[in-house]
Design a protein around this motif. Structure first.
Motif, mmCIF file in Angstrom:
data_model
loop_
_atom_site.group_PDB
_atom_site.id
_atom_site.type_symbol
_atom_site.label_atom_id
_atom_site.label_comp_id
_atom_site.label_asym_id
_atom_site.label_seq_id
_atom_site.Cartn_x
_atom_site.Cartn_y
_atom_site.Cartn_z
ATOM 1 N N THR A 204 0.786 -1.266 0.037
ATOM 2 C CA THR A 204 -0.121 0.156 -0.029
ATOM 3 C C THR A 204 0.765 1.239 0.218
ATOM 4 O OG1 THR A 204 -1.953 -1.080 1.242
ATOM 5 C CG2 THR A 204 -1.651 1.234 1.126
ATOM 6 N N ASP A 205 1.977 1.149 0.765
ATOM 7 C CA ASP A 205 2.924 2.452 0.832
ATOM 8 C C ASP A 205 3.449 2.710 -0.586
ATOM 9 O OD1 ASP A 205 4.779 4.359 2.398
ATOM 10 O OD2 ASP A 205 6.022 3.151 0.965
ATOM 11 N N VAL A 206 3.777 1.771 -1.324
ATOM 12 C CA VAL A 206 4.501 1.942 -2.714
ATOM 13 C C VAL A 206 3.181 2.266 -3.662
ATOM 14 C CG1 VAL A 206 5.431 0.593 -4.595
ATOM 15 C CG2 VAL A 206 6.215 0.371 -2.176
ATOM 16 N N THR A 207 2.106 1.317 -3.480
ATOM 17 C CA THR A 207 1.306 1.875 -4.527
ATOM 18 C C THR A 207 0.370 3.140 -4.458
ATOM 19 O OG1 THR A 207 -0.296 0.683 -3.411
ATOM 20 C CG2 THR A 207 0.874 -0.492 -5.194
ATOM 21 N N SER A 208 0.324 3.578 -3.225
ATOM 22 C CA SER A 208 -0.446 5.010 -2.931
ATOM 23 C C SER A 208 0.509 6.194 -2.962
ATOM 24 C CB SER A 208 -1.125 4.844 -1.674
ATOM 25 O OG SER A 208 -0.043 4.772 -0.492
ATOM 26 N N ALA A 209 1.875 5.930 -3.374
ATOM 27 C CA ALA A 209 2.818 6.949 -3.340
ATOM 28 C C ALA A 209 2.238 7.709 -4.579
ATOM 29 C CB ALA A 209 4.408 6.690 -3.309
ATOM 30 N N THR A 210 2.234 9.026 -4.600
ATOM 31 C CA THR A 210 1.800 9.683 -5.659
ATOM 32 C C THR A 210 2.637 10.444 -6.529
ATOM 33 O OG1 THR A 210 1.282 11.689 -4.416
ATOM 34 C CG2 THR A 210 -0.535 10.324 -4.262
ATOM 35 N N GLY A 211 3.861 10.663 -5.975
ATOM 36 C CA GLY A 211 4.744 11.555 -6.621
ATOM 37 C C GLY A 211 4.207 13.002 -6.272
ATOM 38 N N PRO A 212 4.929 14.012 -6.853
ATOM 39 C CA PRO A 212 4.521 15.516 -6.372
ATOM 40 C C PRO A 212 3.025 15.667 -6.946
ATOM 41 C CG PRO A 212 6.605 15.494 -7.684
ATOM 42 C CD PRO A 212 5.833 14.056 -7.883
ATOM 43 N N ILE A 213 2.417 16.210 -5.938
ATOM 44 C CA ILE A 213 0.872 16.764 -6.101
ATOM 45 C C ILE A 213 0.909 18.293 -5.728
ATOM 46 C CG2 ILE A 213 -0.065 14.350 -5.944
ATOM 47 C CD1 ILE A 213 -0.644 15.005 -2.992
ATOM 48 N N ASN B 183 5.669 8.014 -9.966
ATOM 49 C CA ASN B 183 5.775 8.155 -8.370
ATOM 50 C C ASN B 183 7.153 7.725 -7.947
ATOM 51 O OD1 ASN B 183 5.368 5.470 -8.667
ATOM 52 N ND2 ASN B 183 4.133 5.322 -6.915
ATOM 53 N N GLY B 184 8.266 7.615 -8.734
ATOM 54 C CA GLY B 184 9.479 6.973 -8.063
ATOM 55 C C GLY B 184 10.223 6.247 -9.157
ATOM 56 N N VAL B 185 11.131 5.726 -8.746
ATOM 57 C CA VAL B 185 12.283 5.161 -9.583
ATOM 58 C C VAL B 185 12.816 3.738 -9.099
ATOM 59 C CG1 VAL B 185 14.315 6.263 -8.528
ATOM 60 C CG2 VAL B 185 14.327 5.515 -10.973
ATOM 61 N N ALA B 186 12.971 2.831 -9.890
ATOM 62 C CA ALA B 186 13.780 1.693 -9.776
ATOM 63 C C ALA B 186 15.028 1.111 -9.944
ATOM 64 C CB ALA B 186 12.592 0.471 -9.826
ATOM 65 N N LEU C 223 11.847 5.306 -3.938
ATOM 66 C CA LEU C 223 13.150 4.692 -4.526
ATOM 67 C C LEU C 223 13.151 3.137 -4.266
ATOM 68 C CD1 LEU C 223 16.006 4.361 -5.679
ATOM 69 C CD2 LEU C 223 16.600 5.328 -3.509
ATOM 70 N N ILE C 224 13.226 2.177 -4.988
ATOM 71 C CA ILE C 224 13.060 1.013 -4.908
ATOM 72 C C ILE C 224 14.265 0.150 -5.499
ATOM 73 C CG2 ILE C 224 11.731 -1.348 -5.320
ATOM 74 C CD1 ILE C 224 9.414 0.380 -5.414
ATOM 75 N N HIS D 271 14.575 -2.145 1.327
ATOM 76 C CA HIS D 271 14.967 -2.008 -0.099
ATOM 77 C C HIS D 271 14.144 -0.608 -0.644
ATOM 78 C CE1 HIS D 271 16.294 -6.061 0.217
ATOM 79 N NE2 HIS D 271 16.737 -6.010 -1.084
ATOM 80 N N ILE D 272 13.635 0.112 0.015
ATOM 81 C CA ILE D 272 12.705 1.178 -0.352
ATOM 82 C C ILE D 272 13.275 2.552 0.610
ATOM 83 C CG2 ILE D 272 10.431 2.228 -0.279
ATOM 84 C CD1 ILE D 272 9.326 -0.768 -0.126
ATOM 85 N N ALA D 273 13.236 3.609 -0.048
ATOM 86 C CA ALA D 273 13.535 4.840 0.269
ATOM 87 C C ALA D 273 12.428 5.933 -0.071
ATOM 88 C CB ALA D 273 14.993 5.225 0.115
ATOM 89 N N ASN D 274 12.500 7.071 0.652
ATOM 90 C CA ASN D 274 11.300 8.079 0.373
ATOM 91 C C ASN D 274 11.806 9.098 -0.543
ATOM 92 O OD1 ASN D 274 9.477 6.296 1.630
ATOM 93 N ND2 ASN D 274 9.868 7.871 3.652
ATOM 94 N N ASN D 275 12.206 8.888 -1.646
ATOM 95 C CA ASN D 275 12.660 9.868 -2.600
ATOM 96 C C ASN D 275 12.673 9.205 -4.088
ATOM 97 O OD1 ASN D 275 15.476 8.374 -3.149
ATOM 98 N ND2 ASN D 275 15.708 8.971 -0.898
ATOM 99 N N ASN D 276 13.421 10.057 -4.816
ATOM 100 C CA ASN D 276 13.604 9.603 -6.353
ATOM 101 C C ASN D 276 14.843 9.749 -6.913
ATOM 102 O OD1 ASN D 276 11.521 9.133 -8.963
ATOM 103 N ND2 ASN D 276 12.928 10.527 -9.535
ATOM 104 N N THR D 277 15.742 9.049 -6.166
ATOM 105 C CA THR D 277 17.125 9.085 -6.462
ATOM 106 C C THR D 277 17.746 8.367 -7.575
ATOM 107 O OG1 THR D 277 18.024 9.796 -3.976
ATOM 108 C CG2 THR D 277 19.680 9.051 -5.633
ATOM 109 N N ARG D 278 18.323 8.920 -8.829
ATOM 110 C CA ARG D 278 18.247 8.509 -9.947
ATOM 111 C C ARG D 278 19.908 8.615 -9.880
ATOM 112 N NH1 ARG D 278 14.971 8.499 -14.162
ATOM 113 N NH2 ARG D 278 16.648 9.053 -15.865
ATOM 114 N N ALA D 279 20.522 7.234 -10.852
ATOM 115 C CA ALA D 279 21.908 6.851 -11.224
ATOM 116 C C ALA D 279 22.435 7.833 -12.170
ATOM 117 C CB ALA D 279 22.042 5.538 -11.632
ATOM 118 N N SER D 280 23.737 8.520 -12.103
ATOM 119 C CA SER D 280 24.329 9.189 -13.184
ATOM 120 C C SER D 280 24.460 8.424 -14.439
ATOM 121 C CB SER D 280 25.675 9.860 -12.552
ATOM 122 O OG SER D 280 25.194 10.605 -11.605
#
Length: 362
Positions: free
Chosen positions: A228-237, A348-351, A248-249, A278-287
């Protein structure tokens, strides 16, 4: 004189032969002129009039009328109607925000280069033309408008095991290619079964059969709160004061789960801890695929300290770290995980796909 006549006749024969060969060569090398993407839609209005109406409404029509190279995944009218989108509802779409949302949906049906089906990966992620929403304009100036990235775009999963299936098919917000490789002068059209939904990060994980073990654990009854935590995350609203609404997964492969002997016999509570690690509350992407954090440019000194990420596993806070200049993730064990696929971007996030199940303190 007779010799001259003979030479003249021979020359005439050769000339006629060469002209005949030239004409034949020209006829064999005629370049077929394909219609534009818009002309193809116009020629089959019975199937594509809603798609064209949507392109007109969102000011995208000229993009596909002008020279270029695009891939368009084109739903038929029946697919739009099944999604509740008709020419009437498009005409009634008048707010800037709603038109922008429709535009991003259409852009998710587009790739930035014309690609025939045989050039798609057998199984893998590609990048759409739909930009990531990164925030909204200030609440002091309503109505708030979405701000979008100019460099980060929403991902799509392609599976060609049985035809061409996008994002896991119809049940996961995806679609199946019904007719592939319609050539246009400015790209390629693939007719699809459904209107694609802009996926959240969990949809992109579900679509990948090599992540089915993770999906199985995540969707099991004892892990309902994590799911539920993962699926209900909205991204910016708009008008949100939440510090982070993205996820971030780090997604271990099926092979990684098969090798994770420490999971055997663990309680449901401990499995929850492993998942949250394995989950964090952000959208950290790799370079890049080889360096997660890009080194600072001169004259700044190079990055030598690891990137430390606070996971969802708290009480006390547990972290993972990524060594500078690498894609190696350290947990509490001596064996690092390696990030194998980076930047699978959902709304709503990045894996990032990894080759080991990360082990926290349990």
């Amino acid at each position: 004189m007779k010799l001259i006549n003979k030479i003249s006749k021979a020359f005439a024969v050769v000339t006629v032969a060469l002209l005949s060969f030239s004409c034949e060569s020209d006829s064999n090398n005629v370049i077929e002129k394909y219609p534009t993407i818009v002309e193809i839609l116009d020629a089959d209005a019975a199937n594509f009039s809603i798609l064209k109406a949507a392109l007109v409404k969102t000011d995208l029509l000229n993009t596909f009328r002008n020279p270029g190279s695009y891939t368009v995944f084109a739903p038929k009218n029946s697919a739009f109607i099944a999604a509740g989108i008709t020419e009437a509802t498009i005409a009634a779409t008048t707010t800037t925000a709603d038109i922008a949302t429709l535009r991003r949906i259409l852009q998710y049906h587009v790739l930035s280069i014309g690609t025939i089906a045989s050039d798609f990966p057998s199984k893998g992620y590609i990048s759409s033309f739909s930009p990531l929403v990164t925030g909204f304009t200030a609440a002091s100036t309503p109505p708030q408008q979405a701000l979008t990235s100019t460099s980060v775009f929403i991902s799509m999963y392609v599976n060609k095991t049985n035809g061409v299936v996008l994002n896991g098919g119809n049940t996961n917000g995806g679609a199946t290619v019904l007719q592939a490789d319609i050539n246009a002068s400015n790209g390629i059209i693939h007719v699809i079964s459904n209107v694609l939904s802009i996926p959240k990060v969990h949809n992109l994980i579900i679509a990948n059969p090599d992540l089915s073990s993770l999906v199985g654990v995540l969707t099991s009854a004892p892990q309902a709160a994590v799911l539920t935590d993962v699926t209900s995350a909205t991204g910016p609203i708009p008008s949100s004061s939440a510090s982070s609404l993205s996820r971030l997964i780090f997604a271990p492969t099926n092979a990684a789960f098969s090798s994770a002997s420490f999971l055997t016999g663990q309680s449901d509570a401990n499995i929850t801890k492993v998942l949250r690690y394995h989950i964090a509350n952000n959208n950290t992407r790799a370079s890049s695929s080889t360096v997660f954090v890009a080194p600072a440019s001169a004259p700044n000194p190079p990055v030598t300290t690891p990137l430390v990420i606070n996971t969802q596993l708290t009480g006390p806070q547990q972290t993972i770290s990524i060594a500078a200049g690498t894609v190696k993730i350290a947990d509490i064990t001596a064996a690092n995980a390696t990030i194998r696929t980076i930047n699978i971007q959902g709304s709503n996030g990045v894996a990032h796909i990894i080759d080991k199940v990360l082990q926290p303190t349990l």
